[in-house]
Design a protein around this motif. Sequence first.
Motif, PDB file in Angstrom:
ATOM      1  N   ALA A 290       0.830  -1.208   0.000  1.00  0.00           N
ATOM      2  CA  ALA A 290       0.000   0.000   0.000  1.00  0.00           C
ATOM      3  C   ALA A 290       0.867   1.262   0.000  1.00  0.00           C
ATOM      4  CB  ALA A 290      -0.925  -0.001   1.213  1.00  0.00           C
ATOM      5  N   LEU A 291       1.982   1.216   0.725  1.00  0.00           N
ATOM      6  CA  LEU A 291       2.874   2.370   0.797  1.00  0.00           C
ATOM      7  C   LEU A 291       3.486   2.667  -0.570  1.00  0.00           C
ATOM      8  CD1 LEU A 291       4.239   4.458   2.658  1.00  0.00           C
ATOM      9  CD2 LEU A 291       6.091   2.809   2.994  1.00  0.00           C
ATOM     10  N   ASN A 292       3.945   1.646  -1.274  1.00  0.00           N
ATOM     11  CA  ASN A 292       4.549   1.831  -2.589  1.00  0.00           C
ATOM     12  C   ASN A 292       3.521   2.384  -3.580  1.00  0.00           C
ATOM     13  OD1 ASN A 292       6.893   1.231  -4.510  1.00  0.00           O
ATOM     14  ND2 ASN A 292       5.200   0.152  -5.488  1.00  0.00           N
ATOM     15  N   ASP A 293       2.305   1.842  -3.521  1.00  0.00           N
ATOM     16  CA  ASP A 293       1.244   2.322  -4.410  1.00  0.00           C
ATOM     17  C   ASP A 293       0.943   3.791  -4.139  1.00  0.00           C
ATOM     18  OD1 ASP A 293      -1.044   1.800  -6.329  1.00  0.00           O
ATOM     19  OD2 ASP A 293      -2.168   2.415  -4.551  1.00  0.00           O
ATOM     20  N   LEU A 294       0.883   4.161  -2.864  1.00  0.00           N
ATOM     21  CA  LEU A 294       0.621   5.555  -2.491  1.00  0.00           C
ATOM     22  C   LEU A 294       1.739   6.470  -2.976  1.00  0.00           C
ATOM     23  CD1 LEU A 294      -1.534   7.133  -0.796  1.00  0.00           C
ATOM     24  CD2 LEU A 294       0.060   6.977   1.115  1.00  0.00           C
ATOM     25  N   TYR A 295       2.967   5.999  -2.877  1.00  0.00           N
ATOM     26  CA  TYR A 295       4.150   6.769  -3.283  1.00  0.00           C
ATOM     27  C   TYR A 295       4.114   7.084  -4.776  1.00  0.00           C
ATOM     28  CZ  TYR A 295       9.198   7.959  -3.224  1.00  0.00           C
ATOM     29  OH  TYR A 295      10.423   8.587  -3.321  1.00  0.00           O
ATOM     30  N   VAL A 296       3.906   6.056  -5.592  1.00  0.00           N
ATOM     31  CA  VAL A 296       3.936   6.225  -7.044  1.00  0.00           C
ATOM     32  C   VAL A 296       2.747   7.049  -7.529  1.00  0.00           C
ATOM     33  CG1 VAL A 296       3.841   5.017  -9.260  1.00  0.00           C
ATOM     34  CG2 VAL A 296       5.232   4.097  -7.398  1.00  0.00           C
ATOM     35  N   ARG A 297       1.571   6.713  -7.048  1.00  0.00           N
ATOM     36  CA  ARG A 297       0.376   7.395  -7.532  1.00  0.00           C
ATOM     37  C   ARG A 297       0.326   8.854  -7.091  1.00  0.00           C
ATOM     38  NH1 ARG A 297      -4.591   3.170  -6.806  1.00  0.00           N
ATOM     39  NH2 ARG A 297      -5.707   4.809  -7.923  1.00  0.00           N
ATOM     40  N   SER A 298       0.800   9.135  -5.889  1.00  0.00           N
ATOM     41  CA  SER A 298       0.828  10.534  -5.444  1.00  0.00           C
ATOM     42  C   SER A 298       1.809  11.342  -6.287  1.00  0.00           C
ATOM     43  CB  SER A 298       1.194  10.626  -3.961  1.00  0.00           C
ATOM     44  OG  SER A 298       2.494  10.116  -3.710  1.00  0.00           O
ATOM     45  N   SER A 299       2.946  10.738  -6.641  1.00  0.00           N
ATOM     46  CA  SER A 299       3.931  11.423  -7.475  1.00  0.00           C
ATOM     47  C   SER A 299       3.367  11.706  -8.869  1.00  0.00           C
ATOM     48  CB  SER A 299       5.204  10.582  -7.594  1.00  0.00           C
ATOM     49  OG  SER A 299       6.101  11.162  -8.518  1.00  0.00           O
ATOM     50  N   GLN A 300       2.753  10.709  -9.482  1.00  0.00           N
ATOM     51  CA  GLN A 300       2.191  10.887 -10.815  1.00  0.00           C
ATOM     52  C   GLN A 300       1.112  11.962 -10.828  1.00  0.00           C
ATOM     53  OE1 GLN A 300       0.887   6.888 -11.624  1.00  0.00           O
ATOM     54  NE2 GLN A 300       2.773   6.330 -12.692  1.00  0.00           N
ATOM     55  N   THR A 301       0.219  11.894  -9.863  1.00  0.00           N
ATOM     56  CA  THR A 301      -0.882  12.854  -9.805  1.00  0.00           C
ATOM     57  C   THR A 301      -0.373  14.280  -9.607  1.00  0.00           C
ATOM     58  OG1 THR A 301      -2.374  11.172  -8.881  1.00  0.00           O
ATOM     59  CG2 THR A 301      -2.997  13.482  -8.579  1.00  0.00           C
ATOM     60  N   LEU A 302       0.523  14.446  -8.660  1.00  0.00           N
ATOM     61  CA  LEU A 302       1.016  15.790  -8.348  1.00  0.00           C
ATOM     62  C   LEU A 302       1.885  16.357  -9.463  1.00  0.00           C
ATOM     63  CD1 LEU A 302       1.826  15.351  -4.546  1.00  0.00           C
ATOM     64  CD2 LEU A 302      -0.083  16.597  -5.575  1.00  0.00           C
ATOM     65  N   PHE A 303       2.653  15.508 -10.133  1.00  0.00           N
ATOM     66  CA  PHE A 303       3.517  15.999 -11.211  1.00  0.00           C
ATOM     67  C   PHE A 303       2.683  16.467 -12.401  1.00  0.00           C
ATOM     68  CE2 PHE A 303       6.771  15.153 -14.664  1.00  0.00           C
ATOM     69  CZ  PHE A 303       7.562  16.250 -14.339  1.00  0.00           C
ATOM     70  N   ILE A 304       1.625  15.734 -12.714  1.00  0.00           N
ATOM     71  CA  ILE A 304       0.755  16.137 -13.816  1.00  0.00           C
ATOM     72  C   ILE A 304       0.059  17.463 -13.507  1.00  0.00           C
ATOM     73  CG2 ILE A 304      -1.367  15.555 -15.067  1.00  0.00           C
ATOM     74  CD1 ILE A 304      -0.506  12.595 -14.793  1.00  0.00           C
ATOM     75  N   TYR A 461      -3.100  20.296 -23.223  1.00  0.00           N
ATOM     76  CA  TYR A 461      -2.495  19.521 -22.131  1.00  0.00           C
ATOM     77  C   TYR A 461      -3.431  18.415 -21.656  1.00  0.00           C
ATOM     78  CZ  TYR A 461       0.288  18.808 -17.852  1.00  0.00           C
ATOM     79  OH  TYR A 461       1.064  18.271 -16.853  1.00  0.00           O
ATOM     80  N   VAL A 462      -4.688  18.757 -21.432  1.00  0.00           N
ATOM     81  CA  VAL A 462      -5.651  17.779 -20.912  1.00  0.00           C
ATOM     82  C   VAL A 462      -5.877  16.648 -21.907  1.00  0.00           C
ATOM     83  CG1 VAL A 462      -8.074  17.435 -20.304  1.00  0.00           C
ATOM     84  CG2 VAL A 462      -6.819  19.386 -19.366  1.00  0.00           C
ATOM     85  N   LEU A 463      -6.040  16.989 -23.185  1.00  0.00           N
ATOM     86  CA  LEU A 463      -6.290  15.960 -24.191  1.00  0.00           C
ATOM     87  C   LEU A 463      -5.106  15.010 -24.339  1.00  0.00           C
ATOM     88  CD1 LEU A 463      -8.148  17.968 -26.983  1.00  0.00           C
ATOM     89  CD2 LEU A 463      -9.117  16.394 -25.301  1.00  0.00           C
ATOM     90  N   ILE A 464      -3.886  15.550 -24.289  1.00  0.00           N
ATOM     91  CA  ILE A 464      -2.703  14.690 -24.426  1.00  0.00           C
ATOM     92  C   ILE A 464      -2.526  13.816 -23.193  1.00  0.00           C
ATOM     93  CG2 ILE A 464      -0.188  14.670 -24.657  1.00  0.00           C
ATOM     94  CD1 ILE A 464      -0.401  17.124 -26.410  1.00  0.00           C
ATOM     95  N   ILE A 465      -2.749  14.370 -22.011  1.00  0.00           N
ATOM     96  CA  ILE A 465      -2.662  13.576 -20.780  1.00  0.00           C
ATOM     97  C   ILE A 465      -3.677  12.434 -20.812  1.00  0.00           C
ATOM     98  CG2 ILE A 465      -3.213  13.613 -18.306  1.00  0.00           C
ATOM     99  CD1 ILE A 465      -0.436  14.629 -18.858  1.00  0.00           C
ATOM    100  N   LEU A 466      -4.882  12.752 -21.277  1.00  0.00           N
ATOM    101  CA  LEU A 466      -5.915  11.727 -21.380  1.00  0.00           C
ATOM    102  C   LEU A 466      -5.534  10.664 -22.395  1.00  0.00           C
ATOM    103  CD1 LEU A 466      -8.724  10.993 -20.279  1.00  0.00           C
ATOM    104  CD2 LEU A 466      -9.710  12.308 -22.167  1.00  0.00           C
ATOM    105  N   ARG A 467      -4.962  11.102 -23.499  1.00  0.00           N
ATOM    106  CA  ARG A 467      -4.549  10.179 -24.553  1.00  0.00           C
ATOM    107  C   ARG A 467      -3.422   9.266 -24.085  1.00  0.00           C
ATOM    108  NH1 ARG A 467      -6.229   7.555 -29.102  1.00  0.00           N
ATOM    109  NH2 ARG A 467      -4.471   7.156 -30.507  1.00  0.00           N
ATOM    110  N   MET A 468      -2.466   9.804 -23.372  1.00  0.00           N
ATOM    111  CA  MET A 468      -1.328   9.003 -22.907  1.00  0.00           C
ATOM    112  C   MET A 468      -1.707   8.081 -21.757  1.00  0.00           C
ATOM    113  SD  MET A 468       2.035  11.507 -23.132  1.00  0.00           S
ATOM    114  CE  MET A 468       1.491  12.596 -21.829  1.00  0.00           C
ATOM    115  N   ASN A 469      -2.771   8.438 -21.016  1.00  0.00           N
ATOM    116  CA  ASN A 469      -3.238   7.631 -19.876  1.00  0.00           C
ATOM    117  C   ASN A 469      -2.090   7.338 -18.895  1.00  0.00           C
ATOM    118  OD1 ASN A 469      -5.231   6.250 -18.393  1.00  0.00           O
ATOM    119  ND2 ASN A 469      -4.676   4.289 -19.327  1.00  0.00           N
ATOM    120  N   VAL A 470      -1.406   8.399 -18.484  1.00  0.00           N
ATOM    121  CA  VAL A 470      -0.240   8.245 -17.612  1.00  0.00           C
ATOM    122  C   VAL A 470      -0.615   8.185 -16.137  1.00  0.00           C
ATOM    123  CG1 VAL A 470       1.429   9.262 -19.188  1.00  0.00           C
ATOM    124  CG2 VAL A 470       0.066  10.756 -17.725  1.00  0.00           C
ATOM    125  N   SER A 471      -1.850   8.515 -15.798  1.00  0.00           N
ATOM    126  CA  SER A 471      -2.298   8.440 -14.413  1.00  0.00           C
ATOM    127  C   SER A 471      -3.751   8.007 -14.380  1.00  0.00           C
ATOM    128  CB  SER A 471      -2.134   9.796 -13.701  1.00  0.00           C
ATOM    129  OG  SER A 471      -2.784   9.793 -12.450  1.00  0.00           O
TER     130      SER A 471
END
Length: 486
Positions: A290-304, A461-471
């Motif tokens: 759970a900690l690793n999942d929280l780490y990665v997903r929080s980073s991806q969300t905040l960076f985007i 930005y939004v359309l490309i992020i949605l297209r790439m499905n990075v988060s």
Amino acid sequence: MGIVTSQSFKNTVSTYLGFGIGALNTLFLYTYFISDVYYGLVAFILSTANIVMPLMAFGAHNTIIKFYSTFKTKNSLNSFLTLMLFLPLAMIIPIGFIGCFTYEAIGELLSQKNEIVKGYVWYIFVSALAMAYFEVFFAWSKTQLQTVFGNFMKEVFHRVGVMLLLFAVYFEWLDVEQFVVGVVWVYIIRMIIMKLYAFTIKFPVLKFYRIEGLGAILKYASLIIIAGSVATIILDIDSFMLGMYIPIQEVAYYGVAIYIATVIVVPSRSMQQILQPLTAQYLNDKNKVALNDLYVRSSQTLFIIGGFIFLIIIININTLYLLIPKEFSGGLLVVFLVGIAKLYDCLMGCNNVVLFNSDYYRMVLLFGVILTVLTIFLNILFIPMFGINGSAFATFLAVCVYNTIKIYFVKVKFNMMPFNKDTAKVLGLIVLSVLLFYFWEFPFHPIINIALKSILATILYVLIILRMNVSEDISVVIKKYLRFLN
């Protein structure tokens, strides 16, 4: 991530509301309603108070979060919370006595470059005390996974208070001296309201039973002072040191640029409020998955999200400076350098929370002390040569070094990394978008230009992020609102 997403969204809304009000204060009301000298004075007082605050809190706000979930009986928990309420006094009282006897010396030291500072030293102490106990009461509510009201008080309340005071100055209901006093009172009132709220969700039961593991708790509280001080010093030492080297009105110019760049970490500030108790719980329960999942997903969300805000700021910064007095427009490089540093902070995800709540916090403190020395040295080196740009460069270097060390340390000790190949995709999108829109200007009024460029950049930005499905979390939110619009 359900509770994280829910409370983070609410916290983000209130935080952006606060920053919107703060932007009105910083970019317009301060710059037009009071002199740049008093604007610089207020910035100096609050920055210095922020530096002192972790010391006065005695680490109690961090200690509550780390140890709360380890107490399983009511008596032990109540005894622990009682300790946390009184622990800051172990620092506040001695600092107050020392201040009484050394007031003149401290005043002379702080006012070497700007004489006006000398008469406001006690304002720094009182502001720091109010900030310290506010953080303690906020942490008290966080342990109950209640962060929304506290975040509102942290981000919105004081900015509304300052806005009202600025209008009072404009209508000549207050003079500037009374305004400065009023700013301090806003922080005191905020602390009192936070206390009342925290005690309504968990009323304190004063108990003085023996606390198991007291030595470890006090050791952590003592050492975490350094960690909290490091984070605060990196943020506020620049404004403090600028006041020691250059005319205080330039601290106001620097403060405007810093405020603009700080908007980038608004989502991070919002999400951290709920990430703190969850991360501490996962660490105490040794739930590595759970900690690793929280780490990665929080980073991806905040960076985007942080990358999007960085993009909007950078492509509009030249136009934005056309809307405020000309003397405040010299901070373009400051915005860019500090903006990159703040974007790096977003990339960290919950890294800080993991480290401060783990058994490895001692090593992080060592890194922090080294970095604090480096930060001060870089400011001493660059401020005399380059003024506010030198201070921004010092902050940029310090943050990059500090964050890189912490990412590497978590990788070694926990075998976790906050980023992956999707991070590189987002970085590429941010860079290309900045290059595409920065040099593109419309021949209209600055406000219309900002609106047009922001709309176009947002759609792309939004359309490309949605297209790439990075988060997954970001994609779900985007699709939800696209369905709502349809």
